[in-house]
Design an enzyme around this catalytic site. Structure first.
Site, PDB file in Angstrom:
ATOM      1  N   CYS A  14      25.855 -26.933  -4.029  1.00  0.00           N
ATOM      2  CA  CYS A  14      24.670 -27.578  -3.233  1.00  0.00           C
ATOM      3  C   CYS A  14      24.731 -27.696  -1.780  1.00  0.00           C
ATOM      4  CB  CYS A  14      24.509 -28.807  -4.028  1.00  0.00           C
ATOM      5  SG  CYS A  14      23.811 -28.691  -5.644  1.00  0.00           S
TER       6      CYS A  14
HETATM    7  N1  COA Z   1      14.873 -38.650 -22.018  1.00  0.00           N
HETATM    8  C1  COA Z   1      15.079 -39.697 -22.366  1.00  0.00           C
HETATM    9  N2  COA Z   1      16.295 -40.344 -22.397  1.00  0.00           N
HETATM   10  C2  COA Z   1      17.292 -39.813 -21.779  1.00  0.00           C
HETATM   11  C3  COA Z   1      17.282 -38.540 -21.486  1.00  0.00           C
HETATM   12  C4  COA Z   1      16.008 -37.931 -21.242  1.00  0.00           C
HETATM   13  N3  COA Z   1      15.663 -36.638 -20.914  1.00  0.00           N
HETATM   14  N4  COA Z   1      18.627 -38.159 -21.123  1.00  0.00           N
HETATM   15  C5  COA Z   1      19.369 -39.220 -21.157  1.00  0.00           C
HETATM   16  N5  COA Z   1      18.505 -40.188 -21.715  1.00  0.00           N
HETATM   17  C6  COA Z   1      18.905 -41.679 -22.188  1.00  0.00           C
HETATM   18  C7  COA Z   1      20.634 -41.517 -22.636  1.00  0.00           C
HETATM   19  O1  COA Z   1      20.760 -41.036 -24.057  1.00  0.00           O
HETATM   20  C8  COA Z   1      21.161 -42.877 -22.287  1.00  0.00           C
HETATM   21  O2  COA Z   1      20.636 -43.649 -23.424  1.00  0.00           O
HETATM   22  P1  COA Z   1      21.591 -45.058 -23.871  1.00  0.00           P
HETATM   23  O3  COA Z   1      21.548 -45.905 -22.564  1.00  0.00           O
HETATM   24  O4  COA Z   1      20.748 -45.386 -24.965  1.00  0.00           O
HETATM   25  O5  COA Z   1      22.975 -44.554 -24.225  1.00  0.00           O
HETATM   26  C9  COA Z   1      19.982 -43.384 -21.115  1.00  0.00           C
HETATM   27  O6  COA Z   1      18.918 -42.508 -21.087  1.00  0.00           O
HETATM   28  C10 COA Z   1      21.004 -43.264 -19.907  1.00  0.00           C
HETATM   29  O7  COA Z   1      21.662 -42.012 -19.726  1.00  0.00           O
HETATM   30  P2  COA Z   1      22.330 -41.500 -18.440  1.00  0.00           P
HETATM   31  O8  COA Z   1      22.728 -40.058 -18.532  1.00  0.00           O
HETATM   32  O9  COA Z   1      23.646 -42.402 -18.482  1.00  0.00           O
HETATM   33  O10 COA Z   1      21.328 -41.679 -17.172  1.00  0.00           O
HETATM   34  P3  COA Z   1      21.408 -42.112 -15.845  1.00  0.00           P
HETATM   35  O11 COA Z   1      20.544 -43.088 -15.513  1.00  0.00           O
HETATM   36  O12 COA Z   1      22.829 -42.186 -15.123  1.00  0.00           O
HETATM   37  O13 COA Z   1      20.686 -40.814 -15.066  1.00  0.00           O
HETATM   38  C11 COA Z   1      21.141 -38.575 -13.949  1.00  0.00           C
HETATM   39  C12 COA Z   1      21.147 -39.591 -15.410  1.00  0.00           C
HETATM   40  C13 COA Z   1      21.980 -37.317 -14.339  1.00  0.00           C
HETATM   41  C14 COA Z   1      20.036 -38.427 -13.839  1.00  0.00           C
HETATM   42  C15 COA Z   1      22.012 -39.333 -13.061  1.00  0.00           C
HETATM   43  O14 COA Z   1      23.309 -39.890 -13.655  1.00  0.00           O
HETATM   44  C16 COA Z   1      22.385 -38.871 -11.724  1.00  0.00           C
HETATM   45  O15 COA Z   1      21.352 -38.428 -11.071  1.00  0.00           O
HETATM   46  N6  COA Z   1      23.473 -38.143 -11.252  1.00  0.00           N
HETATM   47  C17 COA Z   1      23.792 -37.418 -10.271  1.00  0.00           C
HETATM   48  C18 COA Z   1      23.275 -36.099 -10.592  1.00  0.00           C
HETATM   49  C19 COA Z   1      23.684 -34.990  -9.356  1.00  0.00           C
HETATM   50  O16 COA Z   1      23.235 -35.257  -8.201  1.00  0.00           O
HETATM   51  N7  COA Z   1      24.157 -34.065  -9.792  1.00  0.00           N
HETATM   52  C20 COA Z   1      24.334 -33.103  -8.809  1.00  0.00           C
HETATM   53  C21 COA Z   1      23.767 -31.645  -9.152  1.00  0.00           C
HETATM   54  S1  COA Z   1      24.030 -30.498  -8.128  1.00  0.00           S
END
Ligand code: COA
Length: 388
Positions: free
Chosen positions: A171
């Site tokens: 990225c």
């Molecule tokens: N729909 C509904 N619920 C979902 C889901 C979806 N598509 N995906 C995950 N969940 C749920 C999970 O099961 C979890 O439930 P729980 O609390 O009951 O266990 C909850 O939502 C939170 O999941 P989590 O993965 O911990 O979400 P988060 O709030 O950390 O957000 C990201 C996830 C990936 C969006 C976030 O961590 C992020 O943006 N990270 C950085 C990503 C990034 O910049 N990456 C670089 C890529 S180049």
């Protein structure tokens, strides 16, 4: 010893030579997928999977899949839609992968085609012709083949001179490419350079993975760099400084590569597509990037209060809000840290350049901004610029 006259084309270069970004370009695919369409397709896949494996799920040998939700996607990421090269293939619950047919060697490759489109716009906006350019860098996360370099193919189809090569810093590829191009122009090794970021992220995304199926989209961006004293376009930016940083991490990883054929048992595994530990990424990258921007500004004796705009990597709205808040010491207001996530999603290296392309024309001469990218590696890059 005979004295040789300096070529009129190349004025004297010094370490103080200023470099300008004199044009930008953006290729946007014609097809877009809304969160509603994406989640409906994903949930159909989940229903079918659970029905197909009902006996094993009841016996406890297979874990039932959970549905996705539009509300979660918007809240967790700020993404509402994404552009893709092939909508039907992605949304087909039996396929969940874009359908991008292989092309013959005498046709332009897909990555080169979208890169050329963005590059032509950058050239037009800079008021330059292809033959004015002597360096092409294709800098992106996902290169479609091993060789020849996509940049050399772009050079061929555009009609630029000199040389081209590909580089990949995930990225962060755009800012790393901008620094590399600026350094080459300063050193006198190139006169004008195109840095192109074609990203077909839809082909590296695991559309069956609930945690990440909503993250990415497809696009291509381009910037033209040249000596500031030669640039003439109406919208141009002087580069005041660049800074790059890398720190090894497995938290964003994709193990796809040519060595996969030497261990065929691993070919279909999910690690051959994008995988991440999203929470760890969030926790570790946000402070790293905020500190990096602050340190870079400090080293240039520029107080953050002077920043008029931050064109941040577009991965996640919550991450960007955190970084902008840490840098400014307050909530960003108005367009101080513009987002394009709602329509484009995460487009890897191209994200900060899309934001720059779409949200920079309103700034006035003398206004300061920073283009900042971050991602796998970990890697991060900052480019501090001033509008001419
Ligand atoms: N729909 C509904 N619920 C979902 C889901 C979806 N598509 N995906 C995950 N969940 C749920 C999970 O099961 C979890 O439930 P729980 O609390 O009951 O266990 C909850 O939502 C939170 O999941 P989590 O993965 O911990 O979400 P988060 O709030 O950390 O957000 C990201 C996830 C990936 C969006 C976030 O961590 C992020 O943006 N990270 C950085 C990503 C990034 O910049 N990456 C670089 C890529 S180049």
């Amino acid at each position: 010893m005979t004295k040789t006259k300096a070529s009129p084309k190349f004025k004297a270069l010094t370490s103080m030579t200023q470099i300008a970004i004199s044009g930008t370009g953006l290729f946007t695919p014609s097809q877009s997928i809304s969160n509603e369409e994406l989640v409906a397709s994903f949930n159909t896949y989940v229903e079918r999977f659970n029905a197909r494996h009902a006996t094993d799920i009841a016996a406890g040998t297979v874990t039932a899949l959970q549905p996705s939700s539009v509300d979660f996607v918007v809240k967790a990421s700020g993404i509402k839609a994404r552009y893709v090269m092939d909508k039907d293939g992605v949304l087909d619950p039996e396929r969940m992968c874009p359908n991008i047919p292989e092309r013959s060697n005498d046709q332009i490759s897909v990555l080169a085609e979208i890169g050329v489109d963005a590059a032509r716009q950058a050239l037009a906006n800079a008021g330059r012709a292809a033959e004015d350019v002597d360096c092409v860098l294709v800098a992106c996360s996902n290169l479609q083949r091993a060789y020849p370099a996509i940049a050399v193919e772009v050079q061929h189809y555009l009609g630029t001179r000199g040389f081209g090569f590909d580089m990949n810093v995930a990225c962060s590829s755009a800012t790393f490419g901008i620094q590399a191009a600026a350094d080459m122009i300063k050193a006198g090794n190139a006169r004008r350079a195109l840095v192109i970021n074609p990203e077909i992220c839809s082909a590296h995304l695991n559309w069956r993975d609930r945690d990440s199926h909503f993250i990415f989209g497809d696009v291509a961006t381009a910037v033209l760099l040249e000596r500031a004293d030669e640039a003439t376009s109406a919208q141009r930016w002087e580069i005041l400084g660049t800074r790059l940083k890398t720190q090894f991490s497995n938290n964003i990883r994709n193990n796809f590569g040519f060595l996969n054929r030497c261990a065929p048992e691993g070919v279909g595994k999910p690690d051959k597509l994008f995988v991440q530990e999203g929470r760890k990424v969030f926790k570790e990258v946000v402070p790293m990037v905020a500190e990096m921007i602050l340190e870079h500004l400090d080293a240039m004796t520029l107080p953050p209060a002077q920043l008029r705009r931050m064109w941040l990597h577009q991965a996640n709205i919550n991450m960007n809000d955190f970084i902008a808040r840490r840098v400014l010491g307050r909530d960003p207001v108005g367009q101080e840290s513009p987002t394009i996530l709602d329509t484009y999603a995460n487009t890897s290296s191209a994200g900060s350049i899309i934001a720059f392309h779409q949200h920079s024309q309103d700034l006035a001469s003398g206004d300061l901004g920073v283009i900042c990218s971050f991602g796998a590696g970990y890697s991060a890059g900052t480019v501090v610029i001033r509008k001419v």
